[in-house]
Write a protein that holds these residues in place. Structure first.
Motif, mmCIF file in Angstrom:
data_model
loop_
_atom_site.group_PDB
_atom_site.id
_atom_site.type_symbol
_atom_site.label_atom_id
_atom_site.label_comp_id
_atom_site.label_asym_id
_atom_site.label_seq_id
_atom_site.Cartn_x
_atom_site.Cartn_y
_atom_site.Cartn_z
ATOM 1 N N TRP A 161 -6.799 2.014 -14.476
ATOM 2 C CA TRP A 161 -7.538 1.733 -13.722
ATOM 3 C C TRP A 161 -9.006 0.958 -14.241
ATOM 4 O O TRP A 161 -9.265 0.012 -12.964
ATOM 5 C CB TRP A 161 -8.770 3.730 -14.135
ATOM 6 N N LEU A 162 -9.239 0.488 -15.242
ATOM 7 C CA LEU A 162 -10.080 -0.041 -15.278
ATOM 8 C C LEU A 162 -9.369 -2.091 -15.190
ATOM 9 O O LEU A 162 -9.987 -2.626 -14.636
ATOM 10 C CB LEU A 162 -9.976 -0.610 -16.791
ATOM 11 N N GLY A 163 -8.609 -1.803 -15.621
ATOM 12 C CA GLY A 163 -7.725 -3.521 -14.725
ATOM 13 C C GLY A 163 -7.957 -3.576 -13.438
ATOM 14 O O GLY A 163 -7.516 -4.483 -13.160
ATOM 15 N N ASN A 164 -7.570 -2.210 -12.665
ATOM 16 C CA ASN A 164 -7.462 -3.130 -11.130
ATOM 17 C C ASN A 164 -9.243 -2.716 -11.055
ATOM 18 O O ASN A 164 -9.092 -3.697 -9.144
ATOM 19 C CB ASN A 164 -7.282 -1.683 -10.917
ATOM 20 N N ASN A 165 -9.557 -2.607 -11.357
ATOM 21 C CA ASN A 165 -11.844 -2.561 -11.109
ATOM 22 C C ASN A 165 -12.451 -3.862 -11.492
ATOM 23 O O ASN A 165 -13.253 -3.787 -11.437
ATOM 24 C CB ASN A 165 -12.107 -1.000 -11.205
ATOM 25 N N TRP A 166 -11.363 -4.552 -11.783
ATOM 26 C CA TRP A 166 -11.992 -6.218 -12.682
ATOM 27 C C TRP A 166 -12.507 -6.619 -11.106
ATOM 28 O O TRP A 166 -13.514 -7.478 -11.563
ATOM 29 C CB TRP A 166 -11.459 -6.568 -13.270
ATOM 30 N N VAL A 167 -12.330 -6.431 -9.715
ATOM 31 C CA VAL A 167 -12.834 -7.042 -8.868
ATOM 32 C C VAL A 167 -13.580 -6.491 -8.149
ATOM 33 O O VAL A 167 -14.008 -6.575 -6.598
ATOM 34 C CB VAL A 167 -11.421 -6.953 -8.301
ATOM 35 N N GLN A 168 -14.496 -5.179 -8.733
ATOM 36 C CA GLN A 168 -15.123 -4.272 -8.331
ATOM 37 C C GLN A 168 -15.858 -5.255 -6.795
ATOM 38 O O GLN A 168 -17.219 -4.819 -6.824
ATOM 39 C CB GLN A 168 -15.991 -3.054 -9.578
ATOM 40 N N ASN A 169 -16.386 -6.341 -8.425
ATOM 41 C CA ASN A 169 -18.239 -7.231 -7.598
ATOM 42 C C ASN A 169 -17.692 -8.527 -7.166
ATOM 43 O O ASN A 169 -18.465 -9.314 -6.785
ATOM 44 C CB ASN A 169 -19.135 -6.924 -9.015
ATOM 45 N N ASP A 170 -16.683 -7.999 -6.397
ATOM 46 C CA ASP A 170 -15.998 -9.383 -5.726
ATOM 47 C C ASP A 170 -16.435 -9.816 -4.298
ATOM 48 O O ASP A 170 -16.864 -8.238 -4.245
ATOM 49 C CB ASP A 170 -14.733 -9.684 -6.226
ATOM 50 N N ASP A 171 -16.836 -10.461 -3.688
ATOM 51 C CA ASP A 171 -16.885 -10.751 -2.631
ATOM 52 C C ASP A 171 -15.518 -11.532 -1.417
ATOM 53 O O ASP A 171 -16.085 -11.321 0.319
ATOM 54 C CB ASP A 171 -18.078 -11.864 -1.760
ATOM 55 N N ASP A 217 -12.444 -10.072 0.720
ATOM 56 C CA ASP A 217 -12.030 -8.885 1.411
ATOM 57 C C ASP A 217 -10.116 -8.311 1.025
ATOM 58 O O ASP A 217 -9.939 -9.268 1.467
ATOM 59 C CB ASP A 217 -11.964 -10.099 3.034
ATOM 60 N N LEU A 218 -10.079 -7.877 0.222
ATOM 61 C CA LEU A 218 -9.281 -7.468 -0.471
ATOM 62 C C LEU A 218 -8.814 -5.916 0.330
ATOM 63 O O LEU A 218 -9.422 -5.050 0.949
ATOM 64 C CB LEU A 218 -9.183 -7.312 -1.763
ATOM 65 N N PRO A 219 -7.253 -6.258 0.951
ATOM 66 C CA PRO A 219 -6.485 -4.797 1.628
ATOM 67 C C PRO A 219 -6.665 -3.726 0.779
ATOM 68 O O PRO A 219 -6.562 -2.265 1.887
ATOM 69 C CB PRO A 219 -5.468 -5.633 1.719
ATOM 70 N N TRP A 220 -6.758 -3.777 -0.555
ATOM 71 C CA TRP A 220 -6.433 -2.150 -0.836
ATOM 72 C C TRP A 220 -7.211 -2.458 -2.283
ATOM 73 O O TRP A 220 -7.698 -3.786 -3.372
ATOM 74 C CB TRP A 220 -5.208 -1.908 -1.325
ATOM 75 N N ARG A 221 -8.026 -1.730 -3.457
ATOM 76 C CA ARG A 221 -9.007 -1.383 -4.275
ATOM 77 C C ARG A 221 -8.988 0.061 -4.592
ATOM 78 O O ARG A 221 -9.128 0.787 -4.081
ATOM 79 C CB ARG A 221 -10.327 -2.032 -3.550
ATOM 80 N N HIS A 222 -8.422 -0.021 -5.542
ATOM 81 C CA HIS A 222 -8.546 1.619 -6.831
ATOM 82 C C HIS A 222 -9.456 2.112 -6.540
ATOM 83 O O HIS A 222 -9.897 3.576 -6.253
ATOM 84 C CB HIS A 222 -7.803 1.577 -7.559
ATOM 85 N N MET A 223 -11.088 1.742 -6.726
ATOM 86 C CA MET A 223 -11.862 2.660 -6.545
ATOM 87 C C MET A 223 -11.810 2.769 -4.821
ATOM 88 O O MET A 223 -12.984 3.888 -4.714
ATOM 89 C CB MET A 223 -12.844 1.369 -6.973
ATOM 90 N N ASP A 224 -11.394 2.582 -3.995
ATOM 91 C CA ASP A 224 -11.319 2.772 -2.061
ATOM 92 C C ASP A 224 -11.286 4.125 -2.027
ATOM 93 O O ASP A 224 -11.125 4.767 -0.731
ATOM 94 C CB ASP A 224 -11.903 1.835 -1.433
ATOM 95 N N VAL A 225 -10.046 4.117 -2.777
ATOM 96 C CA VAL A 225 -8.964 5.793 -2.974
ATOM 97 C C VAL A 225 -8.945 5.939 -3.903
ATOM 98 O O VAL A 225 -8.239 7.177 -3.525
ATOM 99 C CB VAL A 225 -7.847 4.471 -2.690
ATOM 100 N N ILE A 226 -9.360 6.263 -4.630
ATOM 101 C CA ILE A 226 -9.413 7.867 -5.546
ATOM 102 C C ILE A 226 -9.905 8.655 -5.254
ATOM 103 O O ILE A 226 -9.346 9.975 -6.196
ATOM 104 C CB ILE A 226 -10.819 6.649 -7.265
ATOM 105 N N ALA A 285 0.789 -1.114 0.176
ATOM 106 C CA ALA A 285 0.281 0.347 -0.544
ATOM 107 C C ALA A 285 0.714 1.120 -0.092
ATOM 108 O O ALA A 285 0.514 2.197 -0.425
ATOM 109 C CB ALA A 285 -0.989 -0.022 1.293
ATOM 110 N N CYS A 286 2.216 1.082 0.844
ATOM 111 C CA CYS A 286 3.236 2.604 0.339
ATOM 112 C C CYS A 286 3.457 2.806 -0.271
ATOM 113 O O CYS A 286 2.978 4.111 -0.915
ATOM 114 C CB CYS A 286 4.092 2.417 1.160
ATOM 115 N N LYS A 287 3.914 1.877 -1.424
ATOM 116 C CA LYS A 287 4.113 2.333 -2.565
ATOM 117 C C LYS A 287 3.068 2.846 -3.771
ATOM 118 O O LYS A 287 3.037 3.472 -5.003
ATOM 119 C CB LYS A 287 4.953 0.811 -3.205
ATOM 120 N N ARG A 288 1.824 2.163 -3.379
ATOM 121 C CA ARG A 288 0.802 2.706 -4.108
ATOM 122 C C ARG A 288 0.067 3.974 -3.642
ATOM 123 O O ARG A 288 0.242 4.506 -4.760
ATOM 124 C CB ARG A 288 -1.125 1.224 -4.045
#
Length: 124
Positions: A39-49, A51-60, A2-5
């Motif tokens: 952005w699109l590549g990072n968000n193909w997991v937007q509808n999964d169930d 518990d991911l530690p990081w999502r681009h859509m959550d920090v944009i 996450a720090c590098k992101r």
């Protein structure tokens, strides 16, 4: 990590603040299209169930200038066409795959033999 992101996203944000409405000014460049693709590549997991530690859509929201570029590119006819394009009969568009979470294949519980490999089968 996450720090590098966060570090990388801040560099992109700082660059995005220099242009308007795109990275390089009034016309989209390859950088804008690559950013939108990431952005699109990072968000193909937007509808999964999961518990991911990081999502681009959550920090944009922390990066409003780079978010504006994503939104501007998303409104262009070219990216809209490519994202909704079906290449062959029976294929799905990237838009459909992304919006359904790979048709539910990202679900933790799958029906039947989903996600099981046939290790003794023929390879074609």
């Amino acid at each position: 990590d996450a720090c590098k992101r966060d570090f990388s996203l801040q560099i992109v944000e700082d660059w995005a603040k220099e242009g308007s409405p795109y990275f390089m000014g009034t016309e989209p460049s390859f950088a804008d299209f690559y950013w939108y693709s990431l952005w699109l590549g990072n968000n193909w997991v937007q509808n999964d169930d999961f518990d991911l530690p990081w999502r681009h859509m959550d920090v944009i929201e922390k990066y409003p200038a780079s978010k504006k570029i994503i939104e501007a590119v998303a409104e262009l006819d070219g990216p809209k066409t490519v994202f909704s394009l079906v290449i062959g009969e029976g294929d799905a568009s990237a838009e459909l795959i992304s919006s359904t979470g790979f048709f539910g294949l990202l679900s933790k519980k799958l029906p039947g033999n989903a996600r099981k490999f046939n290790w003794s089968g023929d390879v074609h």
